[in-house]
Structures are given as structure tokens and as C-alpha cells.
Enzyme design. Structure first.
Site, PDB file in Angstrom:
ATOM      1  N   THR A 233      10.448 -12.386  25.134  1.00 25.52           N
ATOM      2  CA  THR A 233      10.329 -11.402  24.066  1.00 25.52           C
ATOM      3  C   THR A 233      10.249  -9.992  24.644  1.00 25.52           C
ATOM      4  O   THR A 233       9.177  -9.560  25.088  1.00 25.52           O
ATOM      5  CB  THR A 233       9.060 -11.696  23.215  1.00 25.52           C
ATOM      6  OG1 THR A 233       9.030 -13.078  22.913  1.00 25.52           O
ATOM      7  CG2 THR A 233       9.038 -10.913  21.931  1.00 25.52           C
TER       8      THR A 233
ATOM      9  N   HIS B 154      10.119  -7.154  23.278  1.00 24.99           N
ATOM     10  CA  HIS B 154       9.137  -6.300  22.597  1.00 24.99           C
ATOM     11  C   HIS B 154       7.842  -7.093  22.343  1.00 24.99           C
ATOM     12  O   HIS B 154       7.221  -6.986  21.286  1.00 24.99           O
ATOM     13  CB  HIS B 154       9.721  -5.737  21.311  1.00 24.99           C
ATOM     14  CG  HIS B 154      10.480  -6.746  20.492  1.00 24.99           C
ATOM     15  ND1 HIS B 154      11.373  -7.632  21.004  1.00 24.99           N
ATOM     16  CD2 HIS B 154      10.456  -7.004  19.169  1.00 24.99           C
ATOM     17  CE1 HIS B 154      11.881  -8.394  20.043  1.00 24.99           C
ATOM     18  NE2 HIS B 154      11.323  -8.031  18.921  1.00 24.99           N
TER      19      HIS B 154
ATOM     20  N   ARG C 238      -1.522 -24.207  26.656  1.00 24.84           N
ATOM     21  CA  ARG C 238      -2.471 -23.837  25.593  1.00 24.84           C
ATOM     22  C   ARG C 238      -2.211 -24.580  24.280  1.00 24.84           C
ATOM     23  O   ARG C 238      -2.899 -24.363  23.290  1.00 24.84           O
ATOM     24  CB  ARG C 238      -2.414 -22.332  25.354  1.00 24.84           C
ATOM     25  CG  ARG C 238      -2.928 -21.575  26.554  1.00 24.84           C
ATOM     26  CD  ARG C 238      -2.776 -20.094  26.399  1.00 24.84           C
ATOM     27  NE  ARG C 238      -2.954 -19.435  27.683  1.00 24.84           N
ATOM     28  CZ  ARG C 238      -2.659 -18.174  27.910  1.00 24.84           C
ATOM     29  NH1 ARG C 238      -2.192 -17.416  26.945  1.00 24.84           N
ATOM     30  NH2 ARG C 238      -2.846 -17.654  29.101  1.00 24.84           N
TER      31      ARG C 238
ATOM     32  N   PHE D 247       5.791 -12.545  13.526  1.00 24.68           N
ATOM     33  CA  PHE D 247       5.696 -11.227  12.887  1.00 24.68           C
ATOM     34  C   PHE D 247       5.497 -11.358  11.365  1.00 24.68           C
ATOM     35  O   PHE D 247       4.903 -10.487  10.734  1.00 24.68           O
ATOM     36  CB  PHE D 247       6.974 -10.421  13.190  1.00 24.68           C
ATOM     37  CG  PHE D 247       6.875  -8.977  12.837  1.00 24.68           C
ATOM     38  CD1 PHE D 247       6.150  -8.097  13.627  1.00 24.68           C
ATOM     39  CD2 PHE D 247       7.515  -8.479  11.703  1.00 24.68           C
ATOM     40  CE1 PHE D 247       6.058  -6.749  13.290  1.00 24.68           C
ATOM     41  CE2 PHE D 247       7.428  -7.133  11.367  1.00 24.68           C
ATOM     42  CZ  PHE D 247       6.693  -6.274  12.163  1.00 24.68           C
ATOM     43  N   GLU D 248       5.985 -12.457  10.808  1.00 26.42           N
ATOM     44  CA  GLU D 248       5.893 -12.668   9.350  1.00 26.42           C
ATOM     45  C   GLU D 248       4.553 -13.285   8.935  1.00 26.42           C
ATOM     46  O   GLU D 248       4.267 -13.406   7.740  1.00 26.42           O
ATOM     47  CB  GLU D 248       7.028 -13.586   8.874  1.00 26.42           C
ATOM     48  CG  GLU D 248       8.388 -12.917   8.751  1.00 26.42           C
ATOM     49  CD  GLU D 248       9.024 -12.555  10.077  1.00 26.42           C
ATOM     50  OE1 GLU D 248       9.053 -13.430  10.963  1.00 26.42           O
ATOM     51  OE2 GLU D 248       9.452 -11.404  10.257  1.00 26.42           O
TER      52      GLU D 248
ATOM     53  N   VAL E 147       3.912 -16.525  20.912  1.00 28.30           N
ATOM     54  CA  VAL E 147       4.704 -15.384  21.372  1.00 28.30           C
ATOM     55  C   VAL E 147       4.685 -15.402  22.901  1.00 28.30           C
ATOM     56  O   VAL E 147       3.615 -15.398  23.518  1.00 28.30           O
ATOM     57  CB  VAL E 147       4.136 -14.041  20.849  1.00 28.30           C
ATOM     58  CG1 VAL E 147       5.131 -12.914  21.113  1.00 28.30           C
ATOM     59  CG2 VAL E 147       3.830 -14.122  19.358  1.00 28.30           C
ATOM     60  N   ILE E 148       5.895 -15.482  23.470  1.00 25.13           N
ATOM     61  CA  ILE E 148       5.992 -15.611  24.926  1.00 25.13           C
ATOM     62  C   ILE E 148       6.600 -14.343  25.526  1.00 25.13           C
ATOM     63  O   ILE E 148       7.709 -13.945  25.158  1.00 25.13           O
ATOM     64  CB  ILE E 148       6.834 -16.845  25.302  1.00 25.13           C
ATOM     65  CG1 ILE E 148       6.190 -18.107  24.692  1.00 25.13           C
ATOM     66  CG2 ILE E 148       6.945 -16.995  26.827  1.00 25.13           C
ATOM     67  CD1 ILE E 148       7.009 -19.361  24.857  1.00 25.13           C
TER      68      ILE E 148
HETATM   69  C1  DLZ Z   1      12.479 -11.811  17.590  1.00 22.45           C
HETATM   70  C2  DLZ Z   1      11.377 -12.627  18.166  1.00 22.45           C
HETATM   71  C3  DLZ Z   1      11.235 -12.731  19.569  1.00 22.45           C
HETATM   72  C4  DLZ Z   1      12.162 -12.043  20.510  1.00 22.45           C
HETATM   73  N1  DLZ Z   1      10.256 -13.453  20.119  1.00 22.45           N
HETATM   74  C5  DLZ Z   1       9.393 -14.126  19.294  1.00 22.45           C
HETATM   75  C6  DLZ Z   1       8.352 -14.924  19.843  1.00 22.45           C
HETATM   76  O1  DLZ Z   1       8.171 -15.085  21.061  1.00 22.45           O
HETATM   77  N2  DLZ Z   1       7.516 -15.537  18.973  1.00 22.45           N
HETATM   78  C7  DLZ Z   1       7.639 -15.429  17.610  1.00 22.45           C
HETATM   79  O2  DLZ Z   1       6.840 -16.008  16.877  1.00 22.45           O
HETATM   80  N3  DLZ Z   1       8.629 -14.678  17.079  1.00 22.45           N
HETATM   81  C8  DLZ Z   1       9.504 -14.041  17.864  1.00 22.45           C
HETATM   82  N4  DLZ Z   1      10.509 -13.297  17.329  1.00 22.45           N
HETATM   83  C9  DLZ Z   1      10.693 -13.294  15.867  1.00 22.45           C
HETATM   84  C10 DLZ Z   1       9.803 -12.281  15.131  1.00 22.45           C
HETATM   85  O3  DLZ Z   1       8.480 -12.747  15.050  1.00 22.45           O
HETATM   86  C11 DLZ Z   1      10.337 -12.046  13.698  1.00 22.45           C
HETATM   87  O4  DLZ Z   1      10.479 -13.281  13.060  1.00 22.45           O
HETATM   88  C12 DLZ Z   1      11.668 -11.327  13.650  1.00 22.45           C
HETATM   89  O5  DLZ Z   1      11.640 -10.150  14.394  1.00 22.45           O
HETATM   90  C13 DLZ Z   1      12.066 -10.989  12.197  1.00 22.45           C
HETATM   91  O6  DLZ Z   1      11.112 -10.120  11.621  1.00 22.45           O
END
Ligand code: DLZ
Length: 175
Positions: A88, A90, A129, A59-60, A83-84
Site C-alpha cells: 500500500t 499510501h 496477527r 478505508f470504507e 492494511v499492509i
Molecule cells: C487501495 C488499497 C490499497 C492499496 N491497500 C489496501 C490495504 O492494504 N488494505 C485495505 O483494507 N484496503 C486497501 N486499499 C483499498 C482502500 O481501503 C479503499 O477501499 C479504496 O481506496 C477505495 O476507497
């Protein structure tokens, strides 16, 4: 049929690259970083011309990608993360925002910002991947970055023949 076709060569010499990686799922994202570094190295990028930035989660990535692209220190920015879905709740929000944000960073700055994010349903799929079965998305992102910087150089900067960066060096790029 077009009479002129433009496409970038795969030569990283003389170009500068930033890699932005998230630490979340580092077991997989680490492999993506290795893949990207390997790709850039194989295509001739100098070690000093590649910088790695790390953020907590995917997200960052977009905001840092935007700022790094805005700095004009790099010819391309390569974003890698994982991102899995299964881990996750959300997933859609995170994957969607990361995807949109990376595209926006490129559109807003005119600097190629490359999407090397693995979005997978399961851990197994993500591993596949990141080099296990379906290539390495970091390596592919590096290839894309190199091709694009050459394409833009060829099409839009041909007549400049020079580059000027933060370090104040102007040099003629090899043709
Ligand atoms: C919180 C979160 C979750 C649940 N899953 C992932 C993920 O699968 N991959 C990833 O890169 N980051 C995840 N994060 C963290 C968020 O990207 C973010 O760092 C936090 O919500 C803080 O903003």
C-alpha cells in the site's frame, strides 16, 4: 488505591454485535472475521444477535461503522480489516484515516466501536496477527467488545434493567 473497581465481565449473552469487515486482503481479514465470530460464540452470543457487514476496503469501514452504531441496533460494533505497508503506497493515509474514523464513530455515538484492524509492514506479519503466531486480532476485538458492553451495562445502565431495540422487545438482562 481505589475502593471500587469497575470492569466488564466476559459474557456476551443478550447483547447484539455488528462486525464490519473489509474484503481487501480477504485471505487475512477472513481469519479475523472467523476469530471474532469464534470469540463471540465462545462467550455466549446468540447467532441471531451477530450481524456481519462487508465493505470493499478498510478505508470504507469508518463511515459504515458510524452508521451502524447510529442505528442503535447493536451494543457494540467490531471493525476488522488488514492494511499492509508493503502493498500500500499510501499506507499511512489509509491506516491513519481508518484508525481516526473508527475512534470517531465510537466517540460520536457513545457505542463501543472496536478496533480490530491489522496494520502490518509485511504479509508475513499480517498472517502472524491473524492467528498464526501472535493470536488473532479479530478474536481479541470480540473479547474487548464483550468486556466493554458489560462494563457500560454495569456502570451506566444498571438501573434500567431493560433494553428496547428496533424489534421493539424489552427484556430484563441477566445480572
Ligand atoms: C487501495 C488499497 C490499497 C492499496 N491497500 C489496501 C490495504 O492494504 N488494505 C485495505 O483494507 N484496503 C486497501 N486499499 C483499498 C482502500 O481501503 C479503499 O477501499 C479504496 O481506496 C477505495 O476507497
Amino acid at each position: 488505591m481505589p475502593t471500587v473497581t469497575h470492569q466488564g465481565r466476559l459474557n456476551a449473552e443478550g447483547f447484539r454485535f455488528a462486525i464490519i469487515a473489509s474484503r481487501w486482503n480477504d485471505f487475512i481479514t477472513g481469519r479475523l472475521v472467523e476469530g471474532a465470530l469464534d470469540g463471540l460464540d465462545r462467550l455466549g452470543a446468540a447467532e441471531d444477535d451477530v450481524e456481519l457487514y462487508k465493505v470493499p476496503g478498510s478505508f470504507e469501514i469508518p463511515l459504515l461503522a458510524l452508521k451502524v452504531a447510529e442505528s442503535r441496533k447493536f451494543d457494540a460494533v467490531i471493525c476488522v480489516g488488514t492494511v499492509i505497508r508493503g502493498q500500500t503506497p499510501h499506507f499511512e493515509y489509509i491506516a491513519g484515516e481508518v484508525t481516526k474514523g473508527i475512534a470517531q464513530a465510537g466517540m460520536q455515538t457513545g457505542v463501543p466501536v472496536i478496533y480490530g484492524i491489522v496494520t502490518a509492514d509485511t504479509l508475513e506479519q499480517a498472517i502472524d496477527r491473524a492467528g498464526a503466531k501472535q493470536g488473532n486480532k479479530g478474536f481479541e476485538a470480540a473479547m474487548t467488545a464483550v468486556e466493554l458492553v458489560n462494563l457500560y451495562q454495569e456502570v451506566f445502565k444498571k438501573d434500567e434493567g431493560k433494553r428496547t431495540r428496533g424489534r421493539g422487545v424489552a427484556e430484563t438482562r441477566r445480572k
